[in-house]
Design a protein around this motif. Sequence first.
Motif, mmCIF file in Angstrom:
data_model
loop_
_atom_site.group_PDB
_atom_site.id
_atom_site.type_symbol
_atom_site.label_atom_id
_atom_site.label_comp_id
_atom_site.label_asym_id
_atom_site.label_seq_id
_atom_site.Cartn_x
_atom_site.Cartn_y
_atom_site.Cartn_z
ATOM 1 N N PRO A 100 0.825 -1.210 0.000
ATOM 2 C CA PRO A 100 0.000 0.000 0.000
ATOM 3 C C PRO A 100 0.862 1.265 0.000
ATOM 4 N N GLU A 101 1.573 1.460 -1.114
ATOM 5 C CA GLU A 101 2.457 2.608 -1.300
ATOM 6 C C GLU A 101 2.297 3.120 -2.725
ATOM 7 N N LYS A 102 2.709 4.345 -2.973
ATOM 8 C CA LYS A 102 2.453 5.007 -4.252
ATOM 9 C C LYS A 102 3.048 4.263 -5.451
ATOM 10 N N LEU A 103 4.350 3.982 -5.417
ATOM 11 C CA LEU A 103 5.004 3.391 -6.587
ATOM 12 C C LEU A 103 4.468 2.003 -6.950
ATOM 13 N N PRO A 104 4.316 1.087 -5.985
ATOM 14 C CA PRO A 104 3.739 -0.214 -6.347
ATOM 15 C C PRO A 104 2.318 -0.106 -6.911
ATOM 16 N N ILE A 105 1.530 0.833 -6.393
ATOM 17 C CA ILE A 105 0.165 1.012 -6.897
ATOM 18 C C ILE A 105 0.192 1.477 -8.351
ATOM 19 N N GLU A 106 1.018 2.480 -8.645
ATOM 20 C CA GLU A 106 1.091 3.012 -10.012
ATOM 21 C C GLU A 106 1.622 1.959 -10.990
ATOM 22 N N VAL A 137 -2.955 -9.078 -4.392
ATOM 23 C CA VAL A 137 -2.541 -9.300 -3.007
ATOM 24 C C VAL A 137 -1.909 -8.008 -2.511
ATOM 25 N N VAL A 138 -2.498 -7.416 -1.483
ATOM 26 C CA VAL A 138 -1.915 -6.229 -0.861
ATOM 27 C C VAL A 138 -1.146 -6.721 0.359
ATOM 28 N N ASN A 139 0.156 -6.614 0.295
ATOM 29 C CA ASN A 139 1.039 -7.241 1.279
ATOM 30 C C ASN A 139 1.654 -6.213 2.237
ATOM 31 N N ARG A 140 1.994 -6.690 3.438
ATOM 32 C CA ARG A 140 2.698 -5.899 4.460
ATOM 33 C C ARG A 140 1.867 -4.714 4.963
ATOM 34 N N ILE A 141 0.639 -4.970 5.336
ATOM 35 C CA ILE A 141 -0.226 -3.928 5.910
ATOM 36 C C ILE A 141 0.116 -3.759 7.386
ATOM 37 N N LEU A 186 -4.780 2.302 0.781
ATOM 38 C CA LEU A 186 -5.694 1.155 0.780
ATOM 39 C C LEU A 186 -7.056 1.539 0.191
ATOM 40 N N LYS A 187 -7.498 2.746 0.509
ATOM 41 C CA LYS A 187 -8.763 3.244 -0.048
ATOM 42 C C LYS A 187 -8.637 3.395 -1.567
ATOM 43 N N GLU A 188 -7.493 3.911 -2.021
ATOM 44 C CA GLU A 188 -7.260 4.076 -3.457
ATOM 45 C C GLU A 188 -7.272 2.724 -4.166
ATOM 46 N N ILE A 189 -6.636 1.732 -3.553
ATOM 47 C CA ILE A 189 -6.602 0.389 -4.133
ATOM 48 C C ILE A 189 -8.016 -0.185 -4.243
#
Length: 308
Positions: free
Chosen positions: A222-228, A248-252, A273-276
């Motif tokens: 849940p960070e900017k670069l991985p999301i983009e 899979v959203v990992n390391r929350i 997380l909301k953006e995802i």
Amino acid sequence: MNKIVFFGGKGGVGKTTSSAAYAWRCAKNGEKTLIVSTDPAHSLCDIFERKIGSKIINLEHNLFGLEIDPEVESENYIKNIKSNMKHIVSPVIVKEIEKQLDAASVSPGSDESAVFDKLMEVIIDYSTQYDRIVIDTAPTGHTVRLLSLPELLGGWMDRLIEKRKKAMELYEMANRDESRMQSLIMKDPVIATLNTRKNKMELAREILTDEKLVSFVFVLNPEKLPIEETKKAVQVLSKYGIKVNELVVNRILPEGLIDGFWIKRKEMESGYLKEIDEYFYDKKIIKIPLIDSDVRANDIERISLYFQ
């Protein structure tokens, strides 16, 4: 998820952990499972604390592992081409072509092509022997190139075949014998080799775009670069007819943090997380918390519970 499951994502987000945990869960559910690594870093052996390598080994009950080495497969790929080439071209030009092949072996894309061939071989040869095949891929850029190869190489093969036919037609033009020309084309070993390669690419394309056979899972933090990066990768794969249905959203981070630094990080994470959830609203999202240690074999079972 389906019989064949690819795990992809940005480097360092936890692809190997996620794929290993999912494979573990499948094995514990009674499915004979093969986990395959195409990542040159090969972290599977670190997680399972076992040497794996290019031969399938038993990791646990119902769970087997295999590592595909890009460098080794690229070398084998070129060797096979050289061997086949001796039967289809004049000995006079073999040496020159071998020099070109040696140069091609270190060119961009050669590793991906060799790994792709080996991966398709594994999928086709072992699909009947395993209930589930789980593939831990290299970082996103390599994965996208790997999965787009059937589409890219299919068109390239068509052009090579067409050029070969035209070259033969020009060579035989003086004979003015159309039936003889067609016979030569049908028997030509170069065209036969190219057609075999093309057919393999078409089969690979069918496999990768079969939504009932193959699943693609992207892992992100849940960070900017991985999301983009995940957004872009999902869009690119969709252009090739490959759909991504799970993330899979990992390391929350855990709840109840009291340190100011971690409270701020948790607030940022909540926004991501909301953006995802909003951007990938049409996908199944599996959320895995950050654990308090490096992932090892004894941690895989508890992480696997999130793949119920």
